[in-house]
Design an enzyme around this catalytic site. Structure first.
Site, mmCIF file in Angstrom:
data_model
loop_
_atom_site.group_PDB
_atom_site.id
_atom_site.type_symbol
_atom_site.label_atom_id
_atom_site.label_comp_id
_atom_site.label_asym_id
_atom_site.label_seq_id
_atom_site.Cartn_x
_atom_site.Cartn_y
_atom_site.Cartn_z
ATOM 1 N N TYR A 102 0.838 -1.199 0.000
ATOM 2 C CA TYR A 102 0.000 0.000 0.000
ATOM 3 C C TYR A 102 0.871 1.246 0.000
ATOM 4 C CZ TYR A 102 -3.709 -3.278 1.155
ATOM 5 O OH TYR A 102 -4.590 -4.333 1.117
ATOM 6 N N ASN A 119 -12.459 -1.372 -5.056
ATOM 7 C CA ASN A 119 -12.269 -1.710 -6.462
ATOM 8 C C ASN A 119 -13.481 -2.493 -6.965
ATOM 9 O OD1 ASN A 119 -11.371 -2.658 -8.965
ATOM 10 N ND2 ASN A 119 -10.006 -4.174 -8.058
ATOM 11 N N CYS A 142 -6.478 -5.960 -7.517
ATOM 12 C CA CYS A 142 -6.295 -5.519 -6.137
ATOM 13 C C CYS A 142 -5.720 -6.626 -5.259
ATOM 14 C CB CYS A 142 -7.606 -4.991 -5.565
ATOM 15 S SG CYS A 142 -9.011 -6.102 -5.754
ATOM 16 N N HIS A 143 -5.799 -7.887 -5.712
ATOM 17 C CA HIS A 143 -5.222 -8.989 -4.939
ATOM 18 C C HIS A 143 -3.696 -8.921 -4.900
ATOM 19 C CE1 HIS A 143 -5.379 -10.446 -9.125
ATOM 20 N NE2 HIS A 143 -4.295 -11.152 -8.824
ATOM 21 N N GLU A 158 -0.780 -17.004 -9.747
ATOM 22 C CA GLU A 158 0.033 -16.141 -10.603
ATOM 23 C C GLU A 158 1.525 -16.425 -10.444
ATOM 24 O OE1 GLU A 158 -0.951 -11.996 -10.322
ATOM 25 O OE2 GLU A 158 -2.979 -12.325 -11.082
#
Length: 163
Positions: free
Chosen positions: A99, A122, A130-131, A157
């Site tokens: 953040y 979001n 946003c993850h 990912e």
């Protein structure tokens, strides 16, 4: 955000995803039980027609074939929220940012809490990733879709098995 709304629900490895379009352009992607999920009655009529490209890209993403979404989005929100969401779209697949790093990229290193609040609002999760935002200590912090889903998306990912 006003305009004609339509929605559809698709299956995903993370449970059903509700897609919402405003005036034919994707404006929402919500998981079951997601925090800040608008009321169902605001999604408009069920109609799959506006979502062909989004469904194709989501399927390719979940199969590990797509790393970056290329879809027009109709995002509401405040100017600050939209600037945060734009920063989220710049986080590469398989990587994370804190953040604080996002706040710094926005030119206000003291705005990490505000960034967190905007991140949580979001409206197009997964596509606006946003993850990929984590706490300053590298740990998982809030995720509207739940921390378990966030961990699974990040693991996916990074090349870990989906299930």
């Amino acid at each position: 955000m006003t305009g004609t709304k339509q929605h559809d629900v698709i299956d995903s490895p993370y449970g059903p995803l509700t897609l919402v379009a405003t005036d034919g352009t994707l404006s929402g992607l919500y998981m079951t039980g997601q925090r800040h999920r608008p009321a169902e009655e605001t999604f408009g009529e069920r109609d799959a027609r506006p979502f062909g490209a989004a469904v194709d890209q989501l399927e390719a993403y979940f199969q590990g074939e797509l790393k970056e979404f290329d879809l027009p989005l109709h995002l509401g929100g405040t100017p600050f929220q939209r600037s945060v969401w734009q920063q989220l779209r710049a986080i590469p697949y398989g990587e994370t940012r804190t953040y604080g790093e996002l706040a710094e990229a926005l030119g206000n290193p003291h705005a990490s809490r505000a960034v967190g609040l905007a991140n949580g609002k979001n409206p197009v999760g997964v596509i606006v990733p946003c993850h990929r935002v984590i706490g300053a200590n590298g740990g998982l912090t809030g995720y509207g879709g739940g921390l378990e889903r966030k961990q699974r998306l990040l693991d996916f990912e990074r090349g870990a098995a989906l299930f």
